[in-house]
Design an enzyme around this catalytic site. Structure first.
Site, short mmCIF file in Angstrom:
data_model
loop_
_atom_site.label_atom_id
_atom_site.label_comp_id
_atom_site.label_asym_id
_atom_site.label_seq_id
_atom_site.Cartn_x
_atom_site.Cartn_y
_atom_site.Cartn_z
N ASP A 9 -8.91 -4.43 -6.42
CA ASP A 9 -8.32 -3.53 -5.43
C ASP A 9 -8.38 -2.09 -5.92
O ASP A 9 -7.91 -1.76 -7.02
CB ASP A 9 -6.87 -3.96 -5.17
CG ASP A 9 -6.21 -3.17 -4.07
OD1 ASP A 9 -6.82 -2.21 -3.56
OD2 ASP A 9 -5.07 -3.52 -3.71
N SER A 64 0.84 -1.20 0.00
CA SER A 64 0.00 0.00 0.00
C SER A 64 0.88 1.25 0.00
O SER A 64 1.70 1.43 -0.90
CB SER A 64 -0.95 -0.04 1.20
OG SER A 64 -1.89 1.00 1.15
#
Length: 592
Positions: free
Chosen positions: A415, A363
């Site tokens: 995602d 991330s």
């Protein structure tokens, strides 16, 4: 329940009713204060009556406090000022007066957002980095939200409609439109090798999160396994700095990576705006020195994420237009200074001079790891980076091409983060405006049907618009109703063109790092992936496949590190099973 999102006429009296209801909070506050004083005096009454009154007083104050906080955060004090301006249209921008009004409203909107952010992040310190992050985040939010007349429930309705529209388009595609060409044998061999590396190095990216992720992944046994390390007294055997519960963090890192105490060179859980936690370890299995950067876990990290304007990078590499996400590049530069100036990497290579350097993260940590590898490449030409679920809005086009030689990114399913950039958010806003402008149903019906569709599925052809049958392609045409949703002319929004949006100068188009491996789910495992074990297919993908935000129930869960680790474990296990079956090892290398 009356009218539609674009037709508020049938509910025009609601604003007056809301202000009247707000005025009634004054006697309610007086009444709640009297109740609190009565309870404080300890009046002798029946115990049940007293308990009921105490509960009523507490609930009343909770409702009042929640209302006050909501008004501070949500209420737009510029709404009345925007209304006369919106009717003037874009042609009115030619005059100096309207230009000054536009700049004044923009400054006021930024100030309002900065106040909201400071209220929400009141527990964060007031250093220079934090003040800069507040300003950057406020400018981002004011740029994105100030030109539309949408409330949160409008956005939720638009997302529900977009998801059904998206599924409808996907179902109507021909099979050859969905299935890409088969890669060559060398690409498949390279894919297999990189998947093995991703599976191995994801353990380090997860370890950088410390004990919270470890306990989350092991809710029944985790605390027992790291309890001894939590109670251990501090020693000087390893370099462990910053933060609280350091020994708990270290215990979880040992359990996640399987390494020994002596294998760690440095561990930092120091966490501030633009300053991320990271660890440096010796990986004897792959003969590498691993730098793992933690992803988002705090308000400081969120402010780093939201500092989304671009800034130039000064690199020794011969690359033109070196531009990157400001917040993440600042975080990468902080780790770079720590590694080089504090001699952390020198210490690591003095212990294992023949090892290679590998930088990993998930991330926010993936974005910082990618930029850190770019910064380190001049001094360490053999550096490699593995970015798990990195943000899309990270690198300029030239840096994206440059990073393909030494960075591999891994993206799971739908995602949202690898598809998230300011440009893509503008595109999403444009699509939301377009789809709700076509809708002829009340908002409550859209939301109810959307919740049912998300939970239990259904036929995406039945989503509530005024279009007939399969004419969903008409949704790309502008409608007059869209303009009623804009409070003033948005320079980033065009009614007459479906071409890519022109980004503001501070937010040019940015791209994800390196070559991209996309893990796609085969078939379905339930709406939220909890009804059956999912199976995945891996393939090399181009960044253009992530140029649009996809709506779905897994757009957030696919980003979670534990879900990504589970998917990698499943793929590696399936791959081992396929290779052990005679006659199947060569035919299924792409289906892992």
């Amino acid at each position: 329940m009356k009218g539609t999102i674009c037709n508020p006429g049938p509910r025009k009296s609601m604003s007056k009713l809301l202000y009247i209801r707000l005025a009634l909070f004054v006697p309610e506050m007086i009444w709640a204060s009297l109740g609190a004083a009565w309870v404080a005096d300890g009046v002798q009454c029946d115990r049940t009556v007293v308990n009921g009154i105490v509960a009523t007083v507490v609930v009343s104050w909770i409702i009042i406090a929640a209302t006050v906080v909501t008004i501070i955060i949500v209420f737009d004090p510029l709404g009345g000022k925007m209304a006369p301006y919106s009717s003037s249209g874009p042609s009115h921008l030619d005059s100096n007066d309207s230009s000054q009004l536009f700049n004044g409203l923009k400054t006021a909107a930024t100030s309002v957002w900065e106040t909201r952010i400071k209220v929400l992040c009141c527990c964060i310190g007031k250093d220079d980095h934090t003040r800069v992050a507040f300003s950057s985040t406020a400018e981002l939010f004011s740029t994105y939200f100030s030109d539309t007349d949408l409330v949160p429930s409008d956005i939720a309705a638009g997302l529900a409609l977009l998801h059904q529209q998206q599924d409808n388009v996907t179902n109507s595609q021909e099979p050859e439109e969905v299935i890409s060409h088969s890669p060559g044998h060398s690409q498949e061999a390279d894919l297999d090798a990189e998947l093995e590396n991703c599976h191995h190095y994801m353990q380090f990216a997860a370890a950088a999160y410390g004990w919270p992720l470890y306990i989350y992944r092991n809710p029944f046994t985790g605390l027992c396994k790291i309890g001894g390390d939590c109670c251990r007294s501090r020693t000087t055997e390893y370099d462990l700095v910053g933060g609280d519960q350091l020994n708990c963090h270290f215990g979880s890192i040992l359990q996640t990576t399987g390494l020994q105490y002596r294998d760690f060179i440095h561990i930092s859980f120091h966490d501030k705006v633009y300053e991320l936690p990271f660890l440096v370890a010796l990986d004897h299995r792959e003969e590498s020195i691993v730098v793992a950067v933690r992803g988002t876990m705090s308000l400081q990290d969120i402010l780093t994420d939201l500092s989304a304007e671009s800034e130039s990078l000064h690199l020794e590499a011969e690359v033109q237009d070196c531009v990157a996400h400001k917040g993440i590049s600042q975080a990468a530069r902080y780790i770079y200074r720590r590694l080089i100036n504090d001699g952390i990497l020198s210490q690591a290579f003095s212990v294992a001079p023949e090892y290679r350097l590998v930088v990993v993260g998930h991330s926010l940590g993936a974005g910082a790891a990618a930029l850190l590898a770019i910064m380190l490449r001049s001094a360490y030409p053999q550096v490699r980076a593995y970015a798990f679920s990195p943000p899309r809005g990270l690198l300029s086009k030239s840096l994206y091409e440059y990073s393909k030689d030494f960075i591999v990114s891994l993206v799971l399913g739908k995602d949202v983060i690898p598809r998230l950039s300011v440009t893509n958010l503008e595109d999403l806003k444009k699509r939301i405006l377009r789809v709700i402008a076509h809708c002829n149903k009340p908002k409550y019906k859209i939301l109810l049907q959307g919740c049912w569709y998300e939970l239990f599925g259904g036929n995406p052809d039945n989503f509530p618009t005024e279009l007939d049958g399969g004419d969903q392609g008409d949704l790309t045409q502008p409608l007059l109703g869209e303009q009623s949703l804009l409070t003033h002319w948005s320079p980033a929004y065009s009614f007459s063109s479906d071409s890519p949006l022109d980004s503001p100068p501070k937010y040019p188009p940015l791209y994800p790092p390196g070559r991209i491996i996309h893990l796609e789910e085969e078939g379905t495992s339930g709406r939220f992936g909890c009804w059956a074990a999912a199976r995945y297919r891996a393939r090399w993908s181009h960044e253009a496949e992530f140029s649009k935000i996809l709506i779905g129930p897994k757009m957030l869960t696919d980003h979670m590190p534990d879900i990504l680790m589970r998917a990698l474990d499943s793929m590696v296990a399936d791959r081992a099973a396929c290779l052990s079956c005679p006659g199947r090892g060569t035919s299924n290398t792409g289906m892992l």
